[in-house]
Design a protein around this motif. Structure first.
Motif, PDB file in Angstrom:
ATOM      1  N   UNK A   1       0.845  -1.198   0.000  1.00 13.21           N
ATOM      2  CA  UNK A   1       0.000   0.000   0.000  1.00 13.21           C
ATOM      3  C   UNK A   1       0.879   1.246   0.000  1.00 13.21           C
ATOM      4  N   UNK A   2       0.379   2.274  -0.650  1.00 13.15           N
ATOM      5  CA  UNK A   2       1.052   3.576  -0.648  1.00 13.15           C
ATOM      6  C   UNK A   2       0.471   4.438   0.464  1.00 13.15           C
ATOM      7  N   UNK A   3       1.332   5.184   1.147  1.00 17.68           N
ATOM      8  CA  UNK A   3       0.867   6.011   2.258  1.00 17.68           C
ATOM      9  C   UNK A   3       1.381   7.430   2.175  1.00 17.68           C
ATOM     10  N   UNK A   4       0.826   8.272   3.044  1.00 15.74           N
ATOM     11  CA  UNK A   4       1.249   9.674   3.123  1.00 15.74           C
ATOM     12  C   UNK A   4       1.472  10.036   4.589  1.00 15.74           C
ATOM     13  N   UNK A   5       2.575  10.742   4.852  1.00 19.21           N
ATOM     14  CA  UNK A   5       2.943  11.124   6.208  1.00 19.21           C
ATOM     15  C   UNK A   5       2.178  12.375   6.616  1.00 19.21           C
ATOM     16  N   UNK A   6       1.680  12.367   7.837  1.00 21.64           N
ATOM     17  CA  UNK A   6       1.010  13.535   8.408  1.00 21.64           C
ATOM     18  C   UNK A   6       1.330  13.641   9.877  1.00 21.64           C
ATOM     19  N   UNK A   7       0.943  14.753  10.486  1.00 20.76           N
ATOM     20  CA  UNK A   7       1.160  14.944  11.920  1.00 20.76           C
ATOM     21  C   UNK A   7      -0.055  14.451  12.695  1.00 20.76           C
ATOM     22  N   UNK A   8       0.188  13.736  13.797  1.00 19.37           N
ATOM     23  CA  UNK A   8      -0.919  13.283  14.636  1.00 19.37           C
ATOM     24  C   UNK A   8      -1.618  14.487  15.256  1.00 19.37           C
ATOM     25  N   UNK A   9      -0.824  15.432  15.754  1.00 24.60           N
ATOM     26  CA  UNK A   9      -1.372  16.659  16.340  1.00 24.60           C
ATOM     27  C   UNK A   9      -1.033  17.830  15.431  1.00 24.60           C
ATOM     28  N   UNK A  10      -2.035  18.345  14.771  1.00 21.59           N
ATOM     29  CA  UNK A  10      -1.875  19.531  13.925  1.00 21.59           C
ATOM     30  C   UNK A  10      -3.094  20.419  14.153  1.00 21.59           C
ATOM     31  N   UNK A  11      -2.862  21.629  14.625  1.00 23.74           N
ATOM     32  CA  UNK A  11      -3.964  22.545  14.921  1.00 23.74           C
ATOM     33  C   UNK A  11      -3.854  23.793  14.062  1.00 23.74           C
ATOM     34  N   UNK A  12      -5.009  24.285  13.677  1.00 19.97           N
ATOM     35  CA  UNK A  12      -5.093  25.544  12.935  1.00 19.97           C
ATOM     36  C   UNK A  12      -5.512  26.635  13.906  1.00 19.97           C
ATOM     37  N   UNK A  13      -4.671  27.631  14.070  1.00 20.25           N
ATOM     38  CA  UNK A  13      -4.952  28.734  14.998  1.00 20.25           C
ATOM     39  C   UNK A  13      -5.398  29.930  14.172  1.00 20.25           C
ATOM     40  N   UNK A  14      -6.631  30.374  14.441  1.00 18.46           N
ATOM     41  CA  UNK A  14      -7.200  31.465  13.668  1.00 18.46           C
ATOM     42  C   UNK A  14      -7.569  32.660  14.525  1.00 18.46           C
TER      43      UNK A  14
ATOM     44  N   UNK B   1      -3.300   3.810   1.917  1.00 18.08           N
ATOM     45  CA  UNK B   1      -4.485   3.539   1.118  1.00 18.08           C
ATOM     46  C   UNK B   1      -4.520   2.053   0.768  1.00 18.08           C
ATOM     47  N   UNK B   2      -5.409   1.318   1.437  1.00 20.51           N
ATOM     48  CA  UNK B   2      -5.532  -0.129   1.230  1.00 20.51           C
ATOM     49  C   UNK B   2      -6.704  -0.376   0.290  1.00 20.51           C
ATOM     50  N   UNK B   3      -6.470  -1.135  -0.763  1.00 21.90           N
ATOM     51  CA  UNK B   3      -7.497  -1.348  -1.784  1.00 21.90           C
ATOM     52  C   UNK B   3      -8.631  -2.208  -1.248  1.00 21.90           C
ATOM     53  N   UNK B   4      -9.769  -2.082  -1.917  1.00 26.45           N
ATOM     54  CA  UNK B   4     -10.957  -2.849  -1.535  1.00 26.45           C
ATOM     55  C   UNK B   4     -10.692  -4.351  -1.586  1.00 26.45           C
ATOM     56  N   UNK B   5      -9.859  -4.788  -2.525  1.00 26.30           N
ATOM     57  CA  UNK B   5      -9.575  -6.213  -2.657  1.00 26.30           C
ATOM     58  C   UNK B   5      -8.709  -6.779  -1.553  1.00 26.30           C
ATOM     59  N   UNK B   6      -8.035  -5.900  -0.803  1.00 23.68           N
ATOM     60  CA  UNK B   6      -7.127  -6.358   0.256  1.00 23.68           C
ATOM     61  C   UNK B   6      -7.618  -6.053   1.659  1.00 23.68           C
TER      62      UNK B   6
ATOM     63  N   UNK C   1       5.618  10.631   0.786  1.00 22.01           N
ATOM     64  CA  UNK C   1       5.012   9.389   0.308  1.00 22.01           C
ATOM     65  C   UNK C   1       5.798   8.202   0.855  1.00 22.01           C
ATOM     66  N   UNK C   2       5.096   7.198   1.342  1.00 18.85           N
ATOM     67  CA  UNK C   2       5.735   5.995   1.873  1.00 18.85           C
ATOM     68  C   UNK C   2       5.271   4.766   1.107  1.00 18.85           C
ATOM     69  N   UNK C   3       6.165   3.794   1.007  1.00 19.94           N
ATOM     70  CA  UNK C   3       5.827   2.484   0.464  1.00 19.94           C
ATOM     71  C   UNK C   3       5.710   1.528   1.646  1.00 19.94           C
ATOM     72  N   UNK C   4       4.554   0.910   1.797  1.00 18.66           N
ATOM     73  CA  UNK C   4       4.260   0.104   2.985  1.00 18.66           C
ATOM     74  C   UNK C   4       3.965  -1.337   2.595  1.00 18.66           C
ATOM     75  N   UNK C   5       4.455  -2.251   3.414  1.00 19.95           N
ATOM     76  CA  UNK C   5       4.191  -3.679   3.213  1.00 19.95           C
ATOM     77  C   UNK C   5       3.589  -4.220   4.501  1.00 19.95           C
ATOM     78  N   UNK C   6       2.350  -4.691   4.415  1.00 18.73           N
ATOM     79  CA  UNK C   6       1.655  -5.259   5.575  1.00 18.73           C
ATOM     80  C   UNK C   6       1.860  -6.769   5.565  1.00 18.73           C
ATOM     81  N   UNK C   7       2.402  -7.306   6.653  1.00 18.23           N
ATOM     82  CA  UNK C   7       2.667  -8.739   6.751  1.00 18.23           C
ATOM     83  C   UNK C   7       1.390  -9.464   7.188  1.00 18.23           C
ATOM     84  N   UNK C   8       0.800 -10.218   6.259  1.00 21.07           N
ATOM     85  CA  UNK C   8      -0.444 -10.926   6.550  1.00 21.07           C
ATOM     86  C   UNK C   8      -0.161 -12.252   7.254  1.00 21.07           C
ATOM     87  N   UNK C   9       0.750 -13.047   6.681  1.00 23.65           N
ATOM     88  CA  UNK C   9       1.101 -14.356   7.260  1.00 23.65           C
ATOM     89  C   UNK C   9       2.506 -14.718   6.809  1.00 23.65           C
TER      90      UNK C   9
END
Length: 389
Positions: free
Chosen positions: A48-61, A224-229, A300-308
């Protein structure tokens, strides 16, 4: 003579038939492409392909309108909770606060005078009551004292109500005055500054963004994990990931959670009944430390999920397995170089290789394909012929 000729004809025919079978009807030779069943490790994985983000991100207005007098931060600056980010011109808010504060002071003074009047009118009314019982005053004097006393009580109640309302107005004005000081709500790094010092903000219809602040010490990866997986994965599974700038370095973590709805619904852009041609994805969330600051928002990250995973099992290429009815089988070349069919039971597959649970032994020659001499000749001949243009 006739008998001699007949014998000669039969002899010629016999020789011809024998020659045909001898020279033209040789047994056709078959060539086999085989591979030995060997032991090895096999893993079932989901990519799966992923995207890095911040867990805590606030918008101060800004919650009030006005001009930015001072902007105290810049992009990439680290701030602490409570630090002053910006100062909006507070002249209007300060004037409103001073006006309401003055009103409050006036009403409080009026209330003190009204309370004195109330005390006086109450004493007068009580005195008139005693005199009236002694028939020392008229009823009209008593009624007048009672009316004065009632008016004094009403005046006090009205002023107390006005003081409460004005106190609320003072509190509101004080809060609005406080809104002109923009402060950080968390420890973090300034990741966006969409305004400039001197810019005028209008908070009447929306909340203008001053800065965005993120805690970059711990990051989140949305895969982003596809519907088939999606039905193959579950929380707690091991995940390895790498970034495009350093693909040879892998990091390991665990799958934190799976979103219950497709990505478009999570992102707030889902429309029920939309086209089914669009690919469906679901977010898998990873939480990863970023103490060294190598991960940046938007990477962008390349991710491999270990199923078995299975170790030291019998493995052959998946293309060698055939299916018939409800069983699986492979073709094996025995010690006499004869093709033999063997029923097997399979296990894990990584789409290239497959685990054989039963039916084969280590070293068995599994047939991948076979080809006759004529097929080989035709293949070589067709590949050597010039193509018609």
């Amino acid at each position: 003579m006739k008998h001699l000729k007949l014998i000669l004809v039969f002899a010629v025919v016999a020789i011809g038939v024998a020659s045909y079978f001898l020279f033209f009807q040789k047994t056709e030779q078959i060539s086999y492409l085989t591979i030995n069943a060997t032991r090895g490790n096999i893993s079932q994985e989901v990519n799966a392909t992923g995207e890095v983000g911040a867990i805590k991100l606030v918008t101060i207005g800004a919650q009030v309108s006005g001009q930015i007098d001072t902007l105290n931060v810049k992009l990439g600056q680290h701030v602490k909770k409570g630090d002053l980010i910006a100062q909006i011109n507070s002249t209007t808010q300060q004037n409103n606060y001073d006006i309401e504060k003055a009103k409050l002071t006036s009403y409080q003074a009026q209330l003190e005078a009204a309370k004195i009047q109330l005390t006086t009118s109450q004493s007068q009314y009580e005195r008139e009551q005693k005199l009236y019982t002694q028939k020392a005053t008229s009823k009209a004097s008593l009624e007048e004292a009672e009316s004065t006393f009632a008016s004094a009580k009403s005046a006090v109640a009205e002023l107390e109500s006005q003081i409460i309302q004005t106190q609320i107005a003072v509190n509101t004005a004080e809060v609005n005055l406080g809104y002109t000081k923009i402060v950080s709500s968390l420890d973090g790094t300034v990741v966006s500054v969409p305004v400039e010092q001197g810019q005028t903000l209008n908070a009447a219809t929306s909340t203008p963004t001053i800065v965005q602040i993120a805690d970059l010490s711990n990051m989140e990866i949305l895969m982003e994990i596809s519907e088939g997986d999606i039905t193959k994965v579950a929380e707690g599974m091991t995940v390895t990931y790498s970034v495009l700038s350093d693909p040879d370095t892998e990091f390991t973590t665990t799958l934190k959670s799976l979103d219950p709805a497709l990505t478009t619904l999570t992102n707030g852009s889902y429309e029920q009944g939309s086209s089914t041609d669009a690919a469906i994805y679901y977010y898998g969330r990873l939480e990863v430390p970023n103490a060294q600051g190598k991960l940046h928002i938007g990477m962008t990250t390349q991710n491999v999920i270990k199923i078995a995973h299975a170790q030291n099992v019998l493995v052959i290429p998946a293309t060698a397995v055939h299916k018939r009815d409800n069983s699986e089988y492979v073709n094996v070349l025995n010690e006499n170089n004869q093709q033999v069919e063997k029923i097997i039971t399979t296990g894990l597959s990584d789409s290239i290789n497959i685990e054989i649970s039963s039916g084969l032994s280590e070293g068995d020659k599994v047939i991948l394909s076979n080809m006759s001499a004529q097929d080989i000749s035709n293949s070589v001949g067709s590949s050597s012929k010039p193509r018609m243009m």
